[in-house]
Design an enzyme around this catalytic site. Structure first.
Site, PDB file in Angstrom:
ATOM      1  N   LYS A   1     -33.784  73.036  50.492  1.00 33.67           N
ATOM      2  CA  LYS A   1     -33.848  71.934  51.315  1.00 33.67           C
ATOM      3  C   LYS A   1     -32.942  70.759  51.674  1.00 33.67           C
ATOM      4  CE  LYS A   1     -36.981  68.422  50.517  1.00 33.67           C
ATOM      5  NZ  LYS A   1     -38.102  67.574  50.588  1.00 33.67           N
TER       6      LYS A   1
ATOM      7  N   VAL B   1     -46.311  46.265  53.212  1.00 33.99           N
ATOM      8  CA  VAL B   1     -45.779  44.943  53.468  1.00 33.99           C
ATOM      9  C   VAL B   1     -45.807  44.589  54.907  1.00 33.99           C
ATOM     10  CG1 VAL B   1     -44.009  44.383  51.561  1.00 33.99           C
ATOM     11  CG2 VAL B   1     -43.497  45.989  53.265  1.00 33.99           C
TER      12      VAL B   1
ATOM     13  N   LYS C   1     -34.989  52.848  42.540  1.00 32.27           N
ATOM     14  CA  LYS C   1     -36.149  52.546  43.204  1.00 32.27           C
ATOM     15  C   LYS C   1     -37.264  52.375  41.843  1.00 32.27           C
ATOM     16  CE  LYS C   1     -35.794  55.517  47.348  1.00 32.27           C
ATOM     17  NZ  LYS C   1     -36.508  56.580  47.840  1.00 32.27           N
TER      18      LYS C   1
ATOM     19  N   SER D   1     -43.358  61.109  40.077  1.00 34.53           N
ATOM     20  CA  SER D   1     -42.849  62.276  40.677  1.00 34.53           C
ATOM     21  C   SER D   1     -41.444  61.790  41.434  1.00 34.53           C
ATOM     22  CB  SER D   1     -43.877  62.686  41.952  1.00 34.53           C
ATOM     23  OG  SER D   1     -43.226  63.413  43.048  1.00 34.53           O
TER      24      SER D   1
HETATM   25  N1  LIG Z   1     -41.278  61.958  44.983  1.00 35.37           N
HETATM   26  C1  LIG Z   1     -41.430  62.613  46.133  1.00 35.37           C
HETATM   27  O1  LIG Z   1     -41.255  63.967  46.229  1.00 35.37           O
HETATM   28  C2  LIG Z   1     -41.013  62.065  47.542  1.00 35.37           C
HETATM   29  C3  LIG Z   1     -41.143  62.698  48.833  1.00 35.37           C
HETATM   30  C4  LIG Z   1     -40.856  62.065  50.066  1.00 35.37           C
HETATM   31  C5  LIG Z   1     -40.674  60.860  49.999  1.00 35.37           C
HETATM   32  N2  LIG Z   1     -40.547  60.058  48.757  1.00 35.37           N
HETATM   33  C6  LIG Z   1     -40.350  58.537  48.529  1.00 35.37           C
HETATM   34  O2  LIG Z   1     -41.477  57.975  49.261  1.00 35.37           O
HETATM   35  C7  LIG Z   1     -41.022  56.745  49.667  1.00 35.37           C
HETATM   36  C8  LIG Z   1     -41.948  56.636  50.969  1.00 35.37           C
HETATM   37  O3  LIG Z   1     -41.524  57.800  51.969  1.00 35.37           O
HETATM   38  P1  LIG Z   1     -42.385  57.840  53.501  1.00 35.37           P
HETATM   39  O4  LIG Z   1     -41.533  59.065  54.165  1.00 35.37           O
HETATM   40  O5  LIG Z   1     -43.605  57.548  53.347  1.00 35.37           O
HETATM   41  O6  LIG Z   1     -41.427  56.614  54.153  1.00 35.37           O
HETATM   42  P2  LIG Z   1     -42.162  55.835  55.355  1.00 35.37           P
HETATM   43  O7  LIG Z   1     -40.883  54.939  55.975  1.00 35.37           O
HETATM   44  O8  LIG Z   1     -42.802  56.466  56.233  1.00 35.37           O
HETATM   45  O9  LIG Z   1     -43.261  54.830  54.809  1.00 35.37           O
HETATM   46  C9  LIG Z   1     -42.908  53.768  53.937  1.00 35.37           C
HETATM   47  C10 LIG Z   1     -43.917  52.607  53.926  1.00 35.37           C
HETATM   48  O10 LIG Z   1     -43.763  51.853  52.712  1.00 35.37           O
HETATM   49  C11 LIG Z   1     -43.653  50.260  53.140  1.00 35.37           C
HETATM   50  N3  LIG Z   1     -43.236  49.534  52.114  1.00 35.37           N
HETATM   51  C12 LIG Z   1     -41.778  49.204  52.017  1.00 35.37           C
HETATM   52  N4  LIG Z   1     -41.822  48.276  51.021  1.00 35.37           N
HETATM   53  C13 LIG Z   1     -43.061  48.067  50.594  1.00 35.37           C
HETATM   54  C14 LIG Z   1     -43.758  47.466  49.518  1.00 35.37           C
HETATM   55  N5  LIG Z   1     -42.664  46.892  48.557  1.00 35.37           N
HETATM   56  N6  LIG Z   1     -44.896  47.246  49.368  1.00 35.37           N
HETATM   57  C15 LIG Z   1     -45.668  47.863  50.234  1.00 35.37           C
HETATM   58  N7  LIG Z   1     -45.270  48.696  51.282  1.00 35.37           N
HETATM   59  C16 LIG Z   1     -44.037  48.619  51.370  1.00 35.37           C
HETATM   60  C17 LIG Z   1     -43.012  50.516  54.498  1.00 35.37           C
HETATM   61  O11 LIG Z   1     -43.524  49.448  55.420  1.00 35.37           O
HETATM   62  C18 LIG Z   1     -43.666  51.729  55.270  1.00 35.37           C
HETATM   63  O12 LIG Z   1     -44.807  51.519  55.823  1.00 35.37           O
HETATM   64  C19 LIG Z   1     -39.726  56.872  49.789  1.00 35.37           C
HETATM   65  O13 LIG Z   1     -39.189  55.916  48.749  1.00 35.37           O
HETATM   66  C20 LIG Z   1     -39.317  57.970  49.718  1.00 35.37           C
HETATM   67  O14 LIG Z   1     -38.193  58.265  49.164  1.00 35.37           O
HETATM   68  C21 LIG Z   1     -40.792  60.768  47.534  1.00 35.37           C
END
Ligand SMILES: NC(=O)c1ccc[n+]([C@@H]2O[C@H](COP(=O)([O-])OP(=O)(O)OC[C@H]3O[C@@H](n4cnc5c(N)ncnc54)[C@H](O)[C@@H]3O)[C@@H](O)[C@H]2O)c1
Length: 319
Positions: free
Chosen positions: A69, A163, A231, A289
């Site tokens: 990926k 947020v 993070k 994760s």
């Molecule tokens: N562990 C994994 O396998 C994995 C897989 C995909 C994404 N992720 C991570 O998950 C996170 C979210 O990804 P996504 O695709 O949902 O992004 P996204 O942009 O669709 O959603 C993130 C949301 O978090 C909110 N947010 C930001 N800071 C915040 C805080 N301090 N408190 C509350 N809300 C907050 C934003 O306003 C937004 O609505 C990212 O860090 C991404 O890298 C991890």
């Protein structure tokens, strides 16, 4: 030679969270039993544009599939350009014949396989009687976190905190309609955690926003947002109070807040019965994760098989 192309729309028609959870669970078991080969993920930091690209890959020997990926993380995209934070492609290939099978949208695969980790973790680490969930981050991952939790637990109340308050409100409306469960947008982190049973954190936050004293005894937490160095969503103290499970130690230990002595097990070891999951009603458990290539390959194979069964997607003459 023909190749199947699966778009976001195709994947949304074929993928089910139940199938993805089961496939991801098997892949983690395979990881613990040595049936999987998985290089370390590779991150390309695009500092100039405040984004990252990641390359994740795996070979699942017992299924004879290999996959890679290439996906991005540009978390200012939704606000700045009305584009998703994560995009990319997954290539799935036949490990026996050495030929590619399919190319598919990485956003949907990522969302489902990341949701699936919350489902698998809840099966082994949450209390069976868990009814109240809190979701942090009302974005793409926050949605599939809840889809997965509601597959494996009988939830009757969900709180969501973001947020951006309008994001929580939109999420609450959409997800309560979709799941038929009361989903409530809340105004503070602390309010979301009152008498909670299961928590999923899915934000790109670099500053911990969940304090140790807000977590009730017996809670299970899956963190997916803090997927790599830099993070952090949970206060460091929580890791000292909890039973901490990770997906893969070498990957998890790249994060500053984790230390070898804090990690109890890898998820696959629990699934394979090599270590116990939850053993008491009052322990706090964390599934931390980072997101692994095996999840992508397992989910991509589910999508490929179901798409062929349902005659969905576009075949292209390839080589
Ligand atoms: N562990 C994994 O396998 C994995 C897989 C995909 C994404 N992720 C991570 O998950 C996170 C979210 O990804 P996504 O695709 O949902 O992004 P996204 O942009 O669709 O959603 C993130 C949301 O978090 C909110 N947010 C930001 N800071 C915040 C805080 N301090 N408190 C509350 N809300 C907050 C934003 O306003 C937004 O609505 C990212 O860090 C991404 O890298 C991890």
């Amino acid at each position: 030679m023909e190749l199947l192309v699966l778009s976001k729309k195709d994947l949304e028609k074929v993928l089910t969270m139940r199938d993805t959870i089961d496939a991801v669970q098997e892949a983690f078991k395979g990881l613990a039993l040595g049936e999987v080969e998985m290089p370390m993920p590779y991150i390309i930091d695009v500092r100039k544009h405040n984004g990252v690209w990641g390359v994740k890959s795996a070979l699942i020997n017992n299924l004879d599939v290999v996959g890679v990926k290439l996906s991005s993380g540009y978390f200012e995209n939704p606000m700045k350009y009305n584009l998703p934070s994560i995009t990319g492609v997954v290539v799935l290939a036949d490990a026996k014949l050495g030929i590619p099978l399919a190319v598919m949208d990485a956003l949907t695969i990522t969302a489902y396989r990341t949701g699936a980790i919350a489902g698998v973790a809840a099966r082994f680490l949450a209390r069976k009687d868990s009814e109240v969930a809190a979701i942090f981050g009302a974005g793409v991952q926050g949605r599939t976190q809840l889809l997965a939790l509601s597959e494996v637990l009988k939830l009757n109340e969900v709180r969501v905190y973001d947020v951006i308050p309008e994001a929580s409100t939109r999420y609450a409306e959409e997800m309560s309609k979709k799941l038929g469960i009361e989903v409530r947008a809340v105004k503070s982190v602390e309010e979301a955690l009152k008498k909670v049973d299961v928590v999923s954190t899915a934000t790109p936050s670099k500053t911990p926003y969940i304090k140790a004293e807000w977590i009730p005894a017996g809670t299970h937490i899956t963190t997916v947002g803090s997927d790599h160095k830099g993070k952090q969503e949970l206060d460091s103290q929580i890791y000292y109070k909890a039973k901490v499970v990770v997906d893969k130690k070498e990957v998890a230990l790249e994060k500053d807040y984790l230390k070898p002595e804090l990690i109890y097990a890898e998820l696959g070891e629990i699934i394979a019965g090599m270590k116990a999951g939850r053993v008491s009603t009052d322990e706090i458990t964390i599934m931390d994760s980072s997101g692994l290539g095996i999840q992508d390959v397992a989910a991509a194979l589910v999508a490929y098989r179901l798409a062929k069964e349902k005659n969905l997607g576009t075949w292209i003459e390839f080589a």
